[in-house]
Design a protein around this motif. Structure first.
Motif, PDB file in Angstrom:
ATOM      1  N   UNK A  47      -1.913  43.932 -38.936  1.00 32.85           N
ATOM      2  CA  UNK A  47      -2.025  42.966 -40.026  1.00 32.85           C
ATOM      3  C   UNK A  47      -0.688  42.249 -40.192  1.00 32.85           C
ATOM      4  N   UNK A  48      -0.749  40.917 -40.337  1.00 38.76           N
ATOM      5  CA  UNK A  48       0.465  40.128 -40.531  1.00 38.76           C
ATOM      6  C   UNK A  48       0.291  39.198 -41.726  1.00 38.76           C
ATOM      7  N   UNK A  49       1.400  38.755 -42.291  1.00 38.70           N
ATOM      8  CA  UNK A  49       1.337  37.757 -43.363  1.00 38.70           C
ATOM      9  C   UNK A  49       1.709  36.402 -42.775  1.00 38.70           C
ATOM     10  N   UNK A  50       1.271  35.343 -43.433  1.00 37.80           N
ATOM     11  CA  UNK A  50       1.459  34.001 -42.896  1.00 37.80           C
ATOM     12  C   UNK A  50       2.098  33.101 -43.950  1.00 37.80           C
ATOM     13  N   UNK A  51       3.155  32.403 -43.558  1.00 40.32           N
ATOM     14  CA  UNK A  51       3.748  31.355 -44.375  1.00 40.32           C
ATOM     15  C   UNK A  51       3.004  30.069 -44.016  1.00 40.32           C
ATOM     16  N   UNK A  52       2.071  29.688 -44.855  1.00 36.92           N
ATOM     17  CA  UNK A  52       1.173  28.572 -44.570  1.00 36.92           C
ATOM     18  C   UNK A  52       1.932  27.285 -44.262  1.00 36.92           C
ATOM     19  N   UNK A  53       2.907  26.926 -45.093  1.00 40.47           N
ATOM     20  CA  UNK A  53       3.642  25.669 -44.892  1.00 40.47           C
ATOM     21  C   UNK A  53       4.406  25.678 -43.569  1.00 40.47           C
ATOM     22  N   UNK A  72      -3.253  11.890 -21.561  1.00 35.76           N
ATOM     23  CA  UNK A  72      -4.668  11.746 -21.945  1.00 35.76           C
ATOM     24  C   UNK A  72      -4.913  12.119 -23.403  1.00 35.76           C
ATOM     25  N   UNK A  73      -3.920  12.686 -24.077  1.00 33.22           N
ATOM     26  CA  UNK A  73      -4.105  13.159 -25.449  1.00 33.22           C
ATOM     27  C   UNK A  73      -4.315  12.001 -26.419  1.00 33.22           C
ATOM     28  N   UNK A  74      -5.353  12.115 -27.234  1.00 31.77           N
ATOM     29  CA  UNK A  74      -5.653  11.120 -28.264  1.00 31.77           C
ATOM     30  C   UNK A  74      -5.292  11.687 -29.636  1.00 31.77           C
ATOM     31  N   UNK A  75      -5.814  12.872 -29.952  1.00 30.11           N
ATOM     32  CA  UNK A  75      -5.546  13.511 -31.247  1.00 30.11           C
ATOM     33  C   UNK A  75      -5.557  15.024 -31.107  1.00 30.11           C
ATOM     34  N   UNK A  76      -4.844  15.664 -32.027  1.00 29.47           N
ATOM     35  CA  UNK A  76      -4.976  17.099 -32.238  1.00 29.47           C
ATOM     36  C   UNK A  76      -5.213  17.293 -33.724  1.00 29.47           C
ATOM     37  N   UNK A  77      -6.261  18.052 -34.051  1.00 26.17           N
ATOM     38  CA  UNK A  77      -6.626  18.309 -35.441  1.00 26.17           C
ATOM     39  C   UNK A  77      -6.758  19.801 -35.695  1.00 26.17           C
ATOM     40  N   UNK A  78      -6.392  20.201 -36.886  1.00 27.83           N
ATOM     41  CA  UNK A  78      -6.616  21.553 -37.378  1.00 27.83           C
ATOM     42  C   UNK A  78      -7.850  21.504 -38.260  1.00 27.83           C
ATOM     43  N   UNK A  79      -8.743  22.461 -38.077  1.00 28.30           N
ATOM     44  CA  UNK A  79      -9.934  22.535 -38.925  1.00 28.30           C
ATOM     45  C   UNK A  79     -10.232  24.000 -39.193  1.00 28.30           C
ATOM     46  N   UNK A  80     -11.201  24.261 -40.044  1.00 28.76           N
ATOM     47  CA  UNK A  80     -11.636  25.638 -40.261  1.00 28.76           C
ATOM     48  C   UNK A  80     -10.949  26.345 -41.409  1.00 28.76           C
ATOM     49  N   UNK A  81     -10.960  27.658 -41.332  1.00 24.36           N
ATOM     50  CA  UNK A  81     -10.597  28.509 -42.464  1.00 24.36           C
ATOM     51  C   UNK A  81      -9.145  28.374 -42.927  1.00 24.36           C
ATOM     52  N   UNK A  82      -8.224  28.023 -42.060  1.00 26.90           N
ATOM     53  CA  UNK A  82      -6.827  27.883 -42.482  1.00 26.90           C
ATOM     54  C   UNK A  82      -6.662  26.819 -43.557  1.00 26.90           C
ATOM     55  N   UNK A  83      -7.543  25.860 -43.585  1.00 29.12           N
ATOM     56  CA  UNK A  83      -7.444  24.771 -44.555  1.00 29.12           C
ATOM     57  C   UNK A  83      -8.104  25.092 -45.893  1.00 29.12           C
ATOM     58  N   UNK A  84      -8.682  26.273 -46.020  1.00 26.73           N
ATOM     59  CA  UNK A  84      -9.300  26.661 -47.286  1.00 26.73           C
ATOM     60  C   UNK A  84      -8.309  27.464 -48.118  1.00 26.73           C
ATOM     61  N   UNK A  85      -8.527  27.476 -49.416  1.00 27.33           N
ATOM     62  CA  UNK A  85      -7.643  28.219 -50.308  1.00 27.33           C
ATOM     63  C   UNK A  85      -7.730  29.722 -50.090  1.00 27.33           C
ATOM     64  N   UNK A  86      -8.858  30.180 -49.631  1.00 31.36           N
ATOM     65  CA  UNK A  86      -9.054  31.618 -49.459  1.00 31.36           C
ATOM     66  C   UNK A  86      -8.904  32.027 -47.997  1.00 31.36           C
ATOM     67  N   UNK A  87      -7.903  31.476 -47.338  1.00 32.80           N
ATOM     68  CA  UNK A  87      -7.692  31.764 -45.921  1.00 32.80           C
ATOM     69  C   UNK A  87      -7.406  33.254 -45.716  1.00 32.80           C
ATOM     70  N   UNK A  91      -6.944  33.165 -38.124  1.00 28.65           N
ATOM     71  CA  UNK A  91      -7.166  32.475 -36.866  1.00 28.65           C
ATOM     72  C   UNK A  91      -6.947  30.987 -37.072  1.00 28.65           C
ATOM     73  N   UNK A  92      -6.753  30.295 -35.961  1.00 29.63           N
ATOM     74  CA  UNK A  92      -6.570  28.855 -35.991  1.00 29.63           C
ATOM     75  C   UNK A  92      -7.711  28.191 -35.237  1.00 29.63           C
ATOM     76  N   UNK A  93      -8.204  27.100 -35.780  1.00 29.47           N
ATOM     77  CA  UNK A  93      -9.225  26.304 -35.119  1.00 29.47           C
ATOM     78  C   UNK A  93      -8.609  24.948 -34.828  1.00 29.47           C
ATOM     79  N   UNK A  94      -8.480  24.637 -33.540  1.00 26.39           N
ATOM     80  CA  UNK A  94      -7.802  23.417 -33.105  1.00 26.39           C
ATOM     81  C   UNK A  94      -8.780  22.547 -32.317  1.00 26.39           C
ATOM     82  N   UNK A  95      -8.818  21.273 -32.654  1.00 24.50           N
ATOM     83  CA  UNK A  95      -9.611  20.301 -31.918  1.00 24.50           C
ATOM     84  C   UNK A  95      -8.652  19.376 -31.177  1.00 24.50           C
ATOM     85  N   UNK A  96      -8.826  19.278 -29.869  1.00 23.92           N
ATOM     86  CA  UNK A  96      -8.009  18.406 -29.037  1.00 23.92           C
ATOM     87  C   UNK A  96      -8.923  17.323 -28.478  1.00 23.92           C
TER      88      UNK A  96
END
Length: 170
Positions: A47-53, A72-87, A91-96
């Motif tokens: 178990x680890x703790x995370x500094x969100x910022x 070839x890169x157009x965008x990289x986006x973060x999505x999913x549970x990390x962006x919720x208040x109750x993270x 895990x990280x969800x990355x869209x490339x």
């Protein structure tokens, strides 16, 4: 963990595929490979703790590094549970988004996986060429709709198309 990263979202959200159903992409051999990898990993859970910022700053830095080397890169986006208040999932969800790719859907993320390893978090990376994004948009794909509404842009190549600014509602 790299082996399992390929299967996390696909197994739970079948509309994340550009076309078809999960059975078109997975077979018994892949399932056995994933099961073996999971059993091996469970022996080393910590178990680890995370500094969100700080994590967001690190992600943005990684995205800029990728952008500097990948034409070839157009965008990289973060999505999913990390962006919720109750993270709580750790895990990280990355869209490339890339302008094009000749690799198969499950193999595309391998080119980016090592970039995120220093974060020591399970990272699920989905890589889509713009052509697939446009086809999924025309189908009003719920996976992409959610990403458009809730994701955070980490990197954008302003010279390329902005796929989420032109979402079609018809």
């Amino acid at each position: 963990a790299r082996i399992l990263d390929r299967y996390y979202i696909e197994a739970r959200y079948p509309n994340g595929f550009p076309t078809g159903k999960p059975a078109d992409y997975f077979d018994r051999q892949l399932a056995q490979e994933a099961l073996h990898a999971a059993e091996t990993i469970l022996e080393f859970v910590e178990v680890t703790s995370i500094d969100h910022d700080q994590l967001i700053r690190d992600l943005e830095s990684i995205a800029v590094r990728i952008g500097s080397r990948d034409a070839t890169l157009v965008e990289i986006r973060l999505y999913g549970s990390l962006l919720t208040e109750s993270y709580t999932e750790r895990d990280l969800d990355i869209l490339v988004l890339v302008s094009s790719s000749t690799k198969g859907f499950l193999q595309r993320s391998d080119a980016y996986r090592d970039d995120f390893l220093p974060l020591e978090l399970d990272t699920d990376i989905k890589v889509y060429p713009l052509k697939e994004i446009e086809a999924m948009k025309k189908q009003d794909n719920p996976f992409l709709r959610e990403i458009e509404q809730t994701s955070r842009l980490l990197y954008s190549n302003s010279e390329q198309s902005q796929p989420f600014s032109t979402w079609r509602t018809n």
